[in-house]
Design an enzyme around this catalytic site. Structure first.
Site, mmCIF file in Angstrom:
data_model
loop_
_atom_site.group_PDB
_atom_site.id
_atom_site.type_symbol
_atom_site.label_atom_id
_atom_site.label_comp_id
_atom_site.label_asym_id
_atom_site.label_seq_id
_atom_site.Cartn_x
_atom_site.Cartn_y
_atom_site.Cartn_z
ATOM 1 N N VAL A 67 3.712 5.369 4.557
ATOM 2 C CA VAL A 67 2.343 4.624 4.809
ATOM 3 C C VAL A 67 2.861 3.558 5.741
ATOM 4 C CG1 VAL A 67 0.529 3.344 4.110
ATOM 5 C CG2 VAL A 67 1.548 5.302 2.729
ATOM 6 N N ARG A 83 10.055 -5.741 2.722
ATOM 7 C CA ARG A 83 11.034 -6.604 3.262
ATOM 8 C C ARG A 83 10.223 -7.074 4.689
ATOM 9 N NH1 ARG A 83 16.676 -6.113 2.229
ATOM 10 N NH2 ARG A 83 16.869 -4.279 1.019
ATOM 11 N N GLN A 127 22.626 -2.022 -6.330
ATOM 12 C CA GLN A 127 22.403 -1.110 -5.064
ATOM 13 C C GLN A 127 22.396 -1.998 -3.861
ATOM 14 O OE1 GLN A 127 18.344 0.520 -6.442
ATOM 15 N NE2 GLN A 127 17.848 0.005 -4.363
ATOM 16 N N GLN A 163 0.775 -1.066 -0.010
ATOM 17 C CA GLN A 163 -0.163 0.177 0.025
ATOM 18 C C GLN A 163 0.745 1.312 -0.108
ATOM 19 O OE1 GLN A 163 -3.314 0.303 -0.617
ATOM 20 N NE2 GLN A 163 -3.143 -1.989 -0.863
ATOM 21 N N GLU A 180 8.893 9.041 1.583
ATOM 22 C CA GLU A 180 9.766 9.413 2.520
ATOM 23 C C GLU A 180 10.284 8.261 3.722
ATOM 24 O OE1 GLU A 180 7.784 12.505 4.361
ATOM 25 O OE2 GLU A 180 8.026 14.036 2.670
ATOM 26 N N LYS A 181 9.888 7.013 3.434
ATOM 27 C CA LYS A 181 10.481 6.076 4.262
ATOM 28 C C LYS A 181 12.152 6.011 3.995
ATOM 29 C CE LYS A 181 10.386 1.646 3.624
ATOM 30 N NZ LYS A 181 11.594 1.284 3.803
ATOM 31 N N SER A 239 7.026 -1.919 4.127
ATOM 32 C CA SER A 239 8.065 -2.079 3.377
ATOM 33 C C SER A 239 7.848 -3.569 2.792
ATOM 34 C CB SER A 239 9.400 -2.352 4.310
ATOM 35 O OG SER A 239 10.588 -2.654 3.766
ATOM 36 N N HIS A 241 3.492 1.670 -1.868
ATOM 37 C CA HIS A 241 3.677 1.772 -3.441
ATOM 38 C C HIS A 241 2.400 2.407 -3.951
ATOM 39 C CE1 HIS A 241 6.781 -1.442 -2.847
ATOM 40 N NE2 HIS A 241 7.516 -0.494 -3.368
#
Length: 281
Positions: free
Chosen positions: A177, A188, A60, A34, A149-150, A186, A36
């Site tokens: 969120v 993860r 990365q 959610q 912003e996470k 996340s 995304h």
């Protein structure tokens, strides 16, 4: 909605939209949630169509096992995006499509932003982020691109990337969120056991307590409070906690007037690494 695995197909689909309409872009590594969805919905509100890239970027990752274990759920990701809107273009390329025969990152000078927090613990990470985003921005040529912003440090670095490469794209940050528990969403999180997920709520709870105490406690006192909090927990291991200047990302030692500060944290639940942050003032 349409799905594209090569740039020629994607660019052909976008050509009619370029003449007089705005194109939004949401870069992802898949395993959509959610958080995304909030990015895609914001992009749909502010643009006529939206490109969502799904690509687990190898340059990365500084941990091969982390790259291998990163969740890949393309089929369900496409189904989720299909439920949102017709004006979405999914770009899901292979590494060779983007990098050619040599999968390697460009070295960037982000004027020190890359050496703070995540940069201290994930060497080369932001070179990989900058490389893949520059490739995707160049292919898609969006009017606006959206980032959560996470990954606040990443958001600041992307803004610097656009400045360095002189790219004509506006970077839009979208608030974190969270689940009802407070845990930041996340990809993860899918790998957490039920017990780990329950314990991981301590991450956001600790940030909230730091925010409550920020005006009345020194930074050193807050650092000690966080360390002691996680020392008492048998499930979570604190990798770092820092209070930093929101603009420069430099670690703060003392609070200065008229400066904005943010708390950043990285924690391991077993082998799963979770990050979060929160504005403090």
């Amino acid at each position: 909605m349409s799905v594209h695995t090569n740039r020629e197909s994607l660019l052909a689909a976008l050509t009619p939209w370029r003449k007089s309409q705005k194109i939004g872009f949401v870069p992802t590594m898949g395993a959509l949630h959610q958080g995304h969805v909030s990015l895609v919905n914001r992009a749909l509100q502010e643009n006529d169509c939206v490109v969502v890239s799904i690509f687990v970027n190898p340059t990365q990752f500084n941990n091969t096992e982390d790259l291998e274990r990163y969740p890949r759920t393309l089929e369900s990701d496409i189904a989720l995006l299909n439920s949102l809107h017709n004006n979405i273009f999914v770009y899901a390329p292979e590494a060779s499509e983007l990098y050619g025969n040599t999968v390697e990152a460009t070295n960037y000078n982000f004027q020190g932003l890359e050496h703070e927090m995540e940069g201290k613990h994930r060497k080369g990470h932001f070179n990989g982020v900058g490389t893949i985003l520059n490739l995707l921005f160049t292919i898609i040529e969006p009017d606006r691109a959206y980032f959560g912003e996470k990954d606040f440090q990443q958001l600041q670095i992307v803004k610097k990337l656009v400045e360095i490469e002189n790219l004509p794209v506006a970077i839009v940050g979208v608030p974190i969120v969270r689940e009802e528990s407070g845990l930041a969403l996340s990809s993860r999180n899918q790998r957490l056991s039920a017990a780990q997920k329950e314990e991981a709520v301590l991450i956001s709870e600790t940030l909230r307590r730091v925010k409550e105490r920020f005006s009345s406690h020194s930074i050193s006192e807050l650092n000690r409070f966080v360390k002691e909090t996680f020392d008492k927990n048998d499930t979570l291991v604190l990798e770092y906690f820092e209070i930093a200047n929101e603009k420069t990302l430099k670690t703060a030692v003392k609070k200065q007037k008229n400066e904005k500060y943010r708390a950043f944290i990285a924690v391991f639940a077993g082998e799963i690494r979770l990050i979060d942050n929160m504005a403090l003032n």
